[in-house]
Write a protein that holds these residues in place. Structure first.
Motif, PDB file in Angstrom:
ATOM      1  N   LEU A  29       0.818  -1.213   0.000  1.00  0.00           N
ATOM      2  CA  LEU A  29       0.000   0.000   0.000  1.00  0.00           C
ATOM      3  C   LEU A  29       0.849   1.259   0.000  1.00  0.00           C
ATOM      4  CD1 LEU A  29      -2.723  -1.099   2.576  1.00  0.00           C
ATOM      5  CD2 LEU A  29      -3.137  -0.529   0.165  1.00  0.00           C
ATOM      6  N   SER A  30       1.890   1.253   0.817  1.00  0.00           N
ATOM      7  CA  SER A  30       2.709   2.465   0.964  1.00  0.00           C
ATOM      8  C   SER A  30       3.734   2.619  -0.144  1.00  0.00           C
ATOM      9  CB  SER A  30       3.433   2.466   2.310  1.00  0.00           C
ATOM     10  OG  SER A  30       4.461   1.482   2.327  1.00  0.00           O
ATOM     11  N   GLY A  31       4.214   1.489  -0.672  1.00  0.00           N
ATOM     12  CA  GLY A  31       5.317   1.537  -1.640  1.00  0.00           C
ATOM     13  C   GLY A  31       6.636   1.904  -0.977  1.00  0.00           C
ATOM     14  N   ILE A  32       6.676   1.898   0.352  1.00  0.00           N
ATOM     15  CA  ILE A  32       7.854   2.352   1.093  1.00  0.00           C
ATOM     16  C   ILE A  32       8.507   1.215   1.857  1.00  0.00           C
ATOM     17  CG2 ILE A  32       8.609   3.822   3.022  1.00  0.00           C
ATOM     18  CD1 ILE A  32       6.338   5.749   2.190  1.00  0.00           C
ATOM     19  N   SER A  33       7.717   0.592   2.757  1.00  0.00           N
ATOM     20  CA  SER A  33       8.299  -0.340   3.708  1.00  0.00           C
ATOM     21  C   SER A  33       7.184  -1.111   4.387  1.00  0.00           C
ATOM     22  CB  SER A  33       9.087   0.460   4.765  1.00  0.00           C
ATOM     23  OG  SER A  33       9.494  -0.348   5.841  1.00  0.00           O
ATOM     24  N   ASN A  34       7.553  -2.180   5.056  1.00  0.00           N
ATOM     25  CA  ASN A  34       6.599  -2.872   5.911  1.00  0.00           C
ATOM     26  C   ASN A  34       6.681  -2.360   7.356  1.00  0.00           C
ATOM     27  OD1 ASN A  34       9.193  -4.166   6.088  1.00  0.00           O
ATOM     28  ND2 ASN A  34       8.229  -5.802   7.239  1.00  0.00           N
ATOM     29  N   ASP A  35       7.570  -1.423   7.608  1.00  0.00           N
ATOM     30  CA  ASP A  35       7.773  -0.874   8.953  1.00  0.00           C
ATOM     31  C   ASP A  35       6.879   0.347   9.139  1.00  0.00           C
ATOM     32  OD1 ASP A  35       8.763   0.518  11.260  1.00  0.00           O
ATOM     33  OD2 ASP A  35      10.660  -0.552  11.040  1.00  0.00           O
ATOM     34  N   LEU A  36       5.936   0.228  10.057  1.00  0.00           N
ATOM     35  CA  LEU A  36       4.969   1.306  10.266  1.00  0.00           C
ATOM     36  C   LEU A  36       5.634   2.612  10.654  1.00  0.00           C
ATOM     37  CD1 LEU A  36       1.947   2.061  10.300  1.00  0.00           C
ATOM     38  CD2 LEU A  36       1.979   1.534  12.736  1.00  0.00           C
ATOM     39  N   ARG A  37       6.753   2.549  11.356  1.00  0.00           N
ATOM     40  CA  ARG A  37       7.440   3.795  11.742  1.00  0.00           C
ATOM     41  C   ARG A  37       7.852   4.588  10.506  1.00  0.00           C
ATOM     42  NH1 ARG A  37      11.312   0.433  15.621  1.00  0.00           N
ATOM     43  NH2 ARG A  37      11.194  -0.728  13.688  1.00  0.00           N
ATOM     44  N   ASP A  38       8.386   3.905   9.498  1.00  0.00           N
ATOM     45  CA  ASP A  38       8.767   4.576   8.247  1.00  0.00           C
ATOM     46  C   ASP A  38       7.542   5.142   7.535  1.00  0.00           C
ATOM     47  OD1 ASP A  38      11.393   3.730   8.756  1.00  0.00           O
ATOM     48  OD2 ASP A  38      11.206   1.972   7.440  1.00  0.00           O
ATOM     49  N   ILE A  39       6.465   4.391   7.567  1.00  0.00           N
ATOM     50  CA  ILE A  39       5.247   4.803   6.872  1.00  0.00           C
ATOM     51  C   ILE A  39       4.609   6.007   7.570  1.00  0.00           C
ATOM     52  CG2 ILE A  39       2.930   4.058   6.193  1.00  0.00           C
ATOM     53  CD1 ILE A  39       4.187   1.177   6.009  1.00  0.00           C
ATOM     54  N   LEU A  40       4.558   5.985   8.898  1.00  0.00           N
ATOM     55  CA  LEU A  40       4.008   7.136   9.632  1.00  0.00           C
ATOM     56  C   LEU A  40       4.829   8.388   9.382  1.00  0.00           C
ATOM     57  CD1 LEU A  40       3.030   5.466  13.023  1.00  0.00           C
ATOM     58  CD2 LEU A  40       1.462   6.497  11.355  1.00  0.00           C
ATOM     59  N   SER A  41       6.140   8.243   9.303  1.00  0.00           N
ATOM     60  CA  SER A  41       7.008   9.391   9.023  1.00  0.00           C
ATOM     61  C   SER A  41       6.720   9.953   7.633  1.00  0.00           C
ATOM     62  CB  SER A  41       8.476   8.968   9.147  1.00  0.00           C
ATOM     63  OG  SER A  41       9.322  10.026   8.814  1.00  0.00           O
ATOM     64  N   ALA A  42       6.610   9.063   6.653  1.00  0.00           N
ATOM     65  CA  ALA A  42       6.323   9.505   5.287  1.00  0.00           C
ATOM     66  C   ALA A  42       4.932  10.132   5.204  1.00  0.00           C
ATOM     67  CB  ALA A  42       6.443   8.332   4.315  1.00  0.00           C
ATOM     68  N   ALA A  43       3.976   9.562   5.923  1.00  0.00           N
ATOM     69  CA  ALA A  43       2.622  10.128   5.932  1.00  0.00           C
ATOM     70  C   ALA A  43       2.636  11.537   6.522  1.00  0.00           C
ATOM     71  CB  ALA A  43       1.679   9.224   6.725  1.00  0.00           C
ATOM     72  N   ALA A  44       3.387  11.717   7.588  1.00  0.00           N
ATOM     73  CA  ALA A  44       3.497  13.046   8.206  1.00  0.00           C
ATOM     74  C   ALA A  44       4.135  14.049   7.259  1.00  0.00           C
ATOM     75  CB  ALA A  44       4.302  12.956   9.503  1.00  0.00           C
ATOM     76  N   ASP A  45       4.978  13.556   6.345  1.00  0.00           N
ATOM     77  CA  ASP A  45       5.621  14.418   5.345  1.00  0.00           C
ATOM     78  C   ASP A  45       4.752  14.619   4.112  1.00  0.00           C
ATOM     79  OD1 ASP A  45       7.837  14.756   6.955  1.00  0.00           O
ATOM     80  OD2 ASP A  45       8.999  13.160   5.974  1.00  0.00           O
ATOM     81  N   GLY A  46       3.532  14.052   4.126  1.00  0.00           N
ATOM     82  CA  GLY A  46       2.599  14.293   3.036  1.00  0.00           C
ATOM     83  C   GLY A  46       2.521  13.229   1.966  1.00  0.00           C
ATOM     84  N   ASP A  47       3.176  12.091   2.135  1.00  0.00           N
ATOM     85  CA  ASP A  47       3.138  11.023   1.134  1.00  0.00           C
ATOM     86  C   ASP A  47       1.743  10.396   1.110  1.00  0.00           C
ATOM     87  OD1 ASP A  47       3.334   8.112   0.252  1.00  0.00           O
ATOM     88  OD2 ASP A  47       5.343   8.836  -0.284  1.00  0.00           O
ATOM     89  N   ASP A  48       1.060  10.503  -0.034  1.00  0.00           N
ATOM     90  CA  ASP A  48      -0.320  10.029  -0.140  1.00  0.00           C
ATOM     91  C   ASP A  48      -0.449   8.519   0.009  1.00  0.00           C
ATOM     92  OD1 ASP A  48      -1.449  12.538  -0.374  1.00  0.00           O
ATOM     93  OD2 ASP A  48      -1.361  12.533  -2.572  1.00  0.00           O
ATOM     94  N   ARG A  49       0.479   7.756  -0.555  1.00  0.00           N
ATOM     95  CA  ARG A  49       0.393   6.292  -0.422  1.00  0.00           C
ATOM     96  C   ARG A  49       0.635   5.878   1.027  1.00  0.00           C
ATOM     97  NH1 ARG A  49       3.362   2.839  -4.945  1.00  0.00           N
ATOM     98  NH2 ARG A  49       2.505   1.192  -3.618  1.00  0.00           N
TER      99      ARG A  49
END
Length: 177
Positions: free
Chosen positions: A105-125
């Motif tokens: 879903l994120s296209g980033i990582s399976n680590d939620l910490r990385d995903i939450l950081s990217a989400a806070a930076d505005g990453d839509d995925r």
């Protein structure tokens, strides 16, 4: 010979017992939903001290969105992907178990910490991954409350459940009842 097995049973049993002790009531008097949330994730309905439903089935693929696993998916969607991509069963297995979930879903990582950081930076995925993860967990809580005819406690454990206050807040929002 296809049957549901469920997973994380010792975790669910332990935290349901701990919740009952914390509340100061016997587990046999409570209806509890436990969520084991980590790279692997599952939900369990514990009614009066007995597991009456669990989100994982014959394999860990059924149920909640996980780090790399899809969780619940429409069988027709899987067939459409297999046809469109020319996948056989082995390719579909790899896609569902290692390329899906938060990672897919994120296209980033399976680590939620990385995903939450990217989400806070505005990453839509990344935002989508966080929203889907919370929505699916909340959906299981509601379904299990209906199955048990009420709910006395919700318990979150596992790496995400224990360590991410943001995800606990997101999952439990709208459950004020």
């Amino acid at each position: 010979n296809v049957r549901r097995f469920g997973f994380h049973g010792p975790s669910h049993a332990y935290v349901a017992g701990m919740a009952a002790a914390h509340i100061g009531r016997e587990i046999r008097d409570l209806r509890i939903v436990t969520l084991h949330l980590g790279n692997g994730a599952s939900a369990c309905a514990v009614e009066f001290g007995h597991s009456v439903d669990t989100s994982m089935g014959m394999t860990p693929l059924e149920g909640l969105v996980m780090g790399t696993r899809s969780g619940d998916i429409d069988a027709g969607a899987l067939l459409a992907l297999m046809r469109a991509e020319g996948w056989g069963p082995d390719e579909a297995d790899v896609a569902l178990n290692t390329m899906s979930g938060l990672k897919g879903l994120s296209g980033i990582s399976n680590d939620l910490r990385d995903i939450l950081s990217a989400a806070a930076d505005g990453d839509d995925r990344a935002r989508l991954a966080v929203t889907v993860f919370a929505h699916r967990a909340r959906k299981y809580i509601g379904a299990y409350a209906a199955v048990m005819g009420g709910l006395d406690a919700v318990v979150l454990t596992g790496g995400i459940g224990e360590n991410s206050a943001e995800m606990r807040r997101r999952i439990l929002q709208r459950l004020d009842f």
